[in-house]
Design a protein around this motif. Sequence first.
Motif, mmCIF file in Angstrom:
data_model
loop_
_atom_site.group_PDB
_atom_site.id
_atom_site.type_symbol
_atom_site.label_atom_id
_atom_site.label_comp_id
_atom_site.label_asym_id
_atom_site.label_seq_id
_atom_site.Cartn_x
_atom_site.Cartn_y
_atom_site.Cartn_z
ATOM 1 N N THR A 63 0.796 -1.227 0.000
ATOM 2 C CA THR A 63 0.000 0.000 0.000
ATOM 3 C C THR A 63 0.827 1.275 0.000
ATOM 4 O O THR A 63 0.255 2.370 -0.142
ATOM 5 N N GLU A 64 2.149 1.164 0.184
ATOM 6 C CA GLU A 64 3.042 2.305 0.315
ATOM 7 C C GLU A 64 2.756 3.147 1.545
ATOM 8 O O GLU A 64 3.161 4.301 1.627
ATOM 9 N N ARG A 65 2.094 2.582 2.508
ATOM 10 C CA ARG A 65 1.754 3.315 3.721
ATOM 11 C C ARG A 65 2.112 2.505 4.959
ATOM 12 O O ARG A 65 1.964 1.279 4.972
ATOM 13 N N TYR A 66 2.534 3.222 5.977
ATOM 14 C CA TYR A 66 2.799 2.633 7.289
ATOM 15 C C TYR A 66 1.538 2.893 8.115
ATOM 16 O O TYR A 66 1.246 4.041 8.439
ATOM 17 N N PRO A 67 0.761 1.872 8.449
ATOM 18 C CA PRO A 67 -0.474 2.112 9.199
ATOM 19 C C PRO A 67 -0.222 2.977 10.425
ATOM 20 O O PRO A 67 0.678 2.706 11.213
ATOM 21 N N ARG A 68 -1.034 4.013 10.571
ATOM 22 C CA ARG A 68 -0.757 5.021 11.594
ATOM 23 C C ARG A 68 -0.733 4.436 13.007
ATOM 24 O O ARG A 68 0.108 4.801 13.831
ATOM 25 N N GLY A 69 -1.640 3.530 13.297
ATOM 26 C CA GLY A 69 -1.649 2.938 14.624
ATOM 27 C C GLY A 69 -0.373 2.170 14.929
ATOM 28 O O GLY A 69 0.170 2.240 16.033
ATOM 29 N N LEU A 70 0.122 1.427 13.939
ATOM 30 C CA LEU A 70 1.366 0.683 14.115
ATOM 31 C C LEU A 70 2.546 1.635 14.249
ATOM 32 O O LEU A 70 3.454 1.415 15.064
ATOM 33 N N PHE A 71 2.525 2.691 13.451
ATOM 34 C CA PHE A 71 3.596 3.691 13.515
ATOM 35 C C PHE A 71 3.647 4.335 14.902
ATOM 36 O O PHE A 71 4.722 4.476 15.497
ATOM 37 N N ASP A 72 2.487 4.720 15.417
ATOM 38 C CA ASP A 72 2.455 5.378 16.717
ATOM 39 C C ASP A 72 2.928 4.443 17.824
ATOM 40 O O ASP A 72 3.580 4.885 18.783
ATOM 41 N N PHE A 73 2.610 3.154 17.713
ATOM 42 C CA PHE A 73 3.079 2.209 18.716
ATOM 43 C C PHE A 73 4.605 2.110 18.698
ATOM 44 O O PHE A 73 5.259 2.203 19.745
ATOM 45 N N LEU A 75 6.746 4.229 17.504
ATOM 46 C CA LEU A 75 7.293 5.505 17.968
ATOM 47 C C LEU A 75 7.261 5.568 19.491
ATOM 48 O O LEU A 75 8.216 6.036 20.126
ATOM 49 N N GLY A 76 6.182 5.084 20.085
ATOM 50 C CA GLY A 76 6.083 5.071 21.532
ATOM 51 C C GLY A 76 7.153 4.209 22.181
ATOM 52 O O GLY A 76 7.704 4.570 23.229
ATOM 53 N N VAL A 77 7.471 3.074 21.572
ATOM 54 C CA VAL A 77 8.521 2.211 22.108
ATOM 55 C C VAL A 77 9.868 2.911 22.036
ATOM 56 O O VAL A 77 10.683 2.854 22.972
ATOM 57 N N LEU A 78 10.133 3.589 20.936
ATOM 58 C CA LEU A 78 11.380 4.345 20.820
ATOM 59 C C LEU A 78 11.454 5.451 21.869
ATOM 60 O O LEU A 78 12.499 5.678 22.491
ATOM 61 N N ARG A 79 10.344 6.147 22.064
ATOM 62 C CA ARG A 79 10.321 7.223 23.066
ATOM 63 C C ARG A 79 10.584 6.663 24.464
ATOM 64 O O ARG A 79 11.385 7.225 25.220
ATOM 65 N N TRP A 80 9.896 5.582 24.793
ATOM 66 C CA TRP A 80 10.053 4.982 26.118
ATOM 67 C C TRP A 80 11.511 4.556 26.319
ATOM 68 O O TRP A 80 12.123 4.818 27.359
ATOM 69 N N SER A 81 12.076 3.912 25.317
ATOM 70 C CA SER A 81 13.454 3.428 25.412
ATOM 71 C C SER A 81 14.441 4.585 25.567
ATOM 72 O O SER A 81 15.398 4.497 26.349
ATOM 73 N N TRP A 82 14.224 5.665 24.845
ATOM 74 C CA TRP A 82 15.118 6.811 24.926
ATOM 75 C C TRP A 82 15.049 7.457 26.309
ATOM 76 O O TRP A 82 16.072 7.829 26.898
ATOM 77 N N TYR A 97 12.611 10.155 37.345
ATOM 78 C CA TYR A 97 12.283 8.797 36.949
ATOM 79 C C TYR A 97 11.385 8.828 35.720
ATOM 80 O O TYR A 97 10.406 9.569 35.672
ATOM 81 N N PRO A 98 11.710 8.029 34.692
ATOM 82 C CA PRO A 98 10.915 8.073 33.458
ATOM 83 C C PRO A 98 9.518 7.515 33.644
ATOM 84 O O PRO A 98 9.323 6.574 34.427
ATOM 85 N N PRO A 99 8.534 8.065 32.949
ATOM 86 C CA PRO A 99 7.159 7.568 33.061
ATOM 87 C C PRO A 99 6.980 6.240 32.324
ATOM 88 O O PRO A 99 7.676 5.959 31.351
ATOM 89 N N PHE A 100 6.049 5.440 32.805
ATOM 90 C CA PHE A 100 5.679 4.204 32.126
ATOM 91 C C PHE A 100 4.638 4.559 31.067
ATOM 92 O O PHE A 100 3.432 4.446 31.284
ATOM 93 N N SER A 101 5.110 4.984 29.919
ATOM 94 C CA SER A 101 4.181 5.510 28.927
ATOM 95 C C SER A 101 4.792 5.472 27.531
ATOM 96 O O SER A 101 5.996 5.670 27.363
ATOM 97 N N LEU A 102 3.915 5.254 26.542
ATOM 98 C CA LEU A 102 4.316 5.332 25.142
ATOM 99 C C LEU A 102 4.119 6.736 24.583
ATOM 100 O O LEU A 102 4.497 7.005 23.444
ATOM 101 N N GLY A 103 3.542 7.618 25.372
ATOM 102 C CA GLY A 103 3.221 8.955 24.891
ATOM 103 C C GLY A 103 4.419 9.869 24.811
ATOM 104 O O GLY A 103 5.532 9.519 25.247
ATOM 105 N N PRO A 104 4.232 11.085 24.299
ATOM 106 C CA PRO A 104 5.359 11.993 24.064
ATOM 107 C C PRO A 104 5.933 12.636 25.326
ATOM 108 O O PRO A 104 7.122 12.893 25.396
ATOM 109 N N HIS A 105 5.112 12.988 26.331
ATOM 110 C CA HIS A 105 5.580 13.618 27.573
ATOM 111 C C HIS A 105 6.567 14.766 27.297
ATOM 112 O O HIS A 105 7.762 14.665 27.600
ATOM 113 N N PRO A 106 6.075 15.867 26.748
ATOM 114 C CA PRO A 106 6.966 16.984 26.388
ATOM 115 C C PRO A 106 7.671 17.632 27.564
ATOM 116 O O PRO A 106 8.648 18.363 27.370
#
Length: 220
Positions: A63-73, A75-82, A97-106
């Motif tokens: 489809t040439e597309r990265y499903p948005r829900g999968l992309f956001d998940f 991305l959340g793992v990368l954010r959490w790991s960082w 202490y880092p939050p237990f969250s996949l969200g952005p937490h600006p």
Amino acid sequence: MSMDTQRTPYPSVVVTARLDAPLSRWLWLVKWILAIPHWIVLVFLWIAFFFVTVIAFFAILFTERYPRGLFDFNLGVLRWSWRVSYYACGALGTDRYPPFSLGPHPDYPARLDVAYPKRLSRSLVLVKWWLLAIPQYLIIAFFTGGTRVSWWGGGLISLLAVIAGFAVMFTERYPKDLFALVVGLNRWVVRVAAYASLMTDAYPPFRLDQGGTEEPDGFL
């Protein structure tokens, strides 16, 4: 071509970090223990990350597309790991202490974002995660002490973080130049992780962009 042109930011992946002060002289010695609950969760998140990436591979191929829900998940793992890496072993740049969250937490000192691509190349998806990324894997293996891009553990990055920890212990200061270098190395690893997990077609630059921000003045 001017130096200013050469130092334009890599727009697909943005990694920023703020050095907190003051930092505890002793807390860095046990942060890796305090982060164990995060490590346990991240083991399962990275297993899921792998399967999500496989599904995304076929979605992009057809489809040439990265499903948005999968992309956001992912991305959340990368954010959490960082965030965990920045706290515990990959930078030691904060005592929060880092939050237990996949969200952005600006409001957290370590932040990460990947621009969502409207379309991705069908042909690149077949080769970028292995063939094209091989030179990058060789470089970040030296940075991380292995070929895994998920943990940022071991290697040059962790060694420099330990040096920074001793500097904080004896001087109560995190050397600014060392901080800029550590963040730059982590930034390189994150860019490769995002590229290899099919989240962008923009090839990571062979360039050490130092500093806590992605501004050109922070680049080397």
